[in-house]
Each structure stands twice: as C-alpha cells, then as structure tokens.
Design a protein around this motif. Structure first.
Motif, mmCIF file in Angstrom:
data_model
loop_
_atom_site.group_PDB
_atom_site.id
_atom_site.type_symbol
_atom_site.label_atom_id
_atom_site.label_comp_id
_atom_site.label_asym_id
_atom_site.label_seq_id
_atom_site.Cartn_x
_atom_site.Cartn_y
_atom_site.Cartn_z
ATOM 1 N N UNK A 1 0.847 -1.188 0.000
ATOM 2 C CA UNK A 1 0.000 0.000 0.000
ATOM 3 C C UNK A 1 0.885 1.241 0.000
ATOM 4 N N UNK A 2 0.540 2.178 -0.870
ATOM 5 C CA UNK A 2 1.199 3.483 -0.884
ATOM 6 C C UNK A 2 0.117 4.548 -0.928
ATOM 7 N N UNK A 3 0.410 5.677 -0.313
ATOM 8 C CA UNK A 3 -0.558 6.769 -0.379
ATOM 9 C C UNK A 3 0.144 8.097 -0.543
ATOM 10 N N UNK A 4 -0.629 9.042 -1.058
ATOM 11 C CA UNK A 4 -0.150 10.400 -1.229
ATOM 12 C C UNK A 4 -1.267 11.341 -0.817
ATOM 13 N N UNK A 5 -0.902 12.572 -0.585
ATOM 14 C CA UNK A 5 -1.883 13.591 -0.196
ATOM 15 C C UNK A 5 -2.029 14.572 -1.341
ATOM 16 N N UNK A 6 -3.259 14.857 -1.682
ATOM 17 C CA UNK A 6 -3.555 15.749 -2.794
ATOM 18 C C UNK A 6 -4.260 16.990 -2.249
ATOM 19 N N UNK A 7 -3.660 18.132 -2.498
ATOM 20 C CA UNK A 7 -4.256 19.389 -2.041
ATOM 21 C C UNK A 7 -5.595 19.616 -2.749
ATOM 22 N N UNK A 8 -6.587 20.100 -2.032
ATOM 23 C CA UNK A 8 -7.895 20.352 -2.644
ATOM 24 C C UNK A 8 -7.816 21.282 -3.856
ATOM 25 N N UNK A 9 -6.892 22.244 -3.827
ATOM 26 C CA UNK A 9 -6.766 23.167 -4.957
ATOM 27 C C UNK A 9 -6.384 22.422 -6.236
ATOM 28 N N UNK A 10 -5.439 21.474 -6.127
ATOM 29 C CA UNK A 10 -5.033 20.687 -7.293
ATOM 30 C C UNK A 10 -6.183 19.817 -7.785
ATOM 31 N N UNK A 11 -6.891 19.213 -6.855
ATOM 32 C CA UNK A 11 -8.036 18.367 -7.222
ATOM 33 C C UNK A 11 -9.130 19.211 -7.865
ATOM 34 N N UNK A 12 -9.389 20.397 -7.323
ATOM 35 C CA UNK A 12 -10.441 21.270 -7.847
ATOM 36 C C UNK A 12 -10.177 21.670 -9.297
ATOM 37 N N UNK A 13 -8.947 22.106 -9.578
ATOM 38 C CA UNK A 13 -8.594 22.541 -10.928
ATOM 39 C C UNK A 13 -8.782 21.393 -11.910
ATOM 40 N N UNK A 14 -8.373 20.217 -11.515
ATOM 41 C CA UNK A 14 -8.510 19.059 -12.390
ATOM 42 C C UNK A 14 -9.988 18.695 -12.586
ATOM 43 N N UNK A 15 -10.746 18.690 -11.530
ATOM 44 C CA UNK A 15 -12.155 18.327 -11.616
ATOM 45 C C UNK A 15 -12.935 19.318 -12.471
ATOM 46 N N UNK A 16 -12.469 20.568 -12.520
ATOM 47 C CA UNK A 16 -13.121 21.589 -13.351
ATOM 48 C C UNK A 16 -12.721 21.447 -14.818
ATOM 49 N N UNK A 17 -11.833 20.511 -15.129
ATOM 50 C CA UNK A 17 -11.431 20.271 -16.510
ATOM 51 C C UNK A 17 -10.392 21.243 -17.023
ATOM 52 N N UNK A 18 -9.750 21.983 -16.133
ATOM 53 C CA UNK A 18 -8.763 22.977 -16.569
ATOM 54 C C UNK A 18 -7.397 22.347 -16.790
ATOM 55 N N UNK A 19 -6.853 21.696 -15.773
ATOM 56 C CA UNK A 19 -5.577 20.993 -15.912
ATOM 57 C C UNK A 19 -5.442 19.992 -14.778
#
Length: 85
Positions: free
Chosen positions: A46-64
C-alpha cells in the motif's frame, strides 16, 4: 464540490491502467489535514499520497490535471517498482 467517487473516476480517466493492472484505488478526504488521501494497493503493498484540494479542484473543473497527474503517476510508478524489486 465533488464526491470521492467523482475524484476516483477522474483519476482512473487520467490513468486507466490503475484498475487493469491489479492496482486498487481508494480516495478519502481527511477532515483534520484538509487534504485528499489517495491510496493505491497492489497485492500486499500500500502506498498513499496527499492531494491538495486546490489541485483536485482545478482538475475536476477540466482545466488541468498536472498536480493530480504527477502525484498519481509517481505513486503508481512506486507501487509497480515495489513489486518488481
């Protein structure tokens, strides 16, 4: 706002081989740390990473999806290399 399932689907759309090569994906939001926890499981590893909400938000909005993509790519690579060694 989006759900963990929507974020999972986005990650799989960027890296469709995650499910295909036996790597399980789990995403949870950590309320205390205020980050998304992305966890990959393969065999007994098992490996895990932490993703900042800002990075997730931009991606979910289809920007990058660079922030999300880079972290998932590194995590996926690490778990594949663990098995090969």
């Amino acid at each position: 706002m989006y759900t963990k399932n929507q974020l999972c689907e986005k990650i799989i759309s960027v890296y469709p081989d995650i499910g295909e090569c036996g790597i399980d994906l789990n995403v949870e939001y950590d309320q205390d740390k205020k980050v998304w926890v992305v966890q990959l499981n393969k065999d007994n590893q098992t490996l895990k990473t932490y993703l900042e909400p800002e990075d997730a938000n931009v991606c979910m909005e289809g920007k990058q999806c660079i922030g999300l993509g880079m972290q998932i790519y590194q995590l996926r690579d690490n778990i594949k290399n663990m098995r090969d060694s």
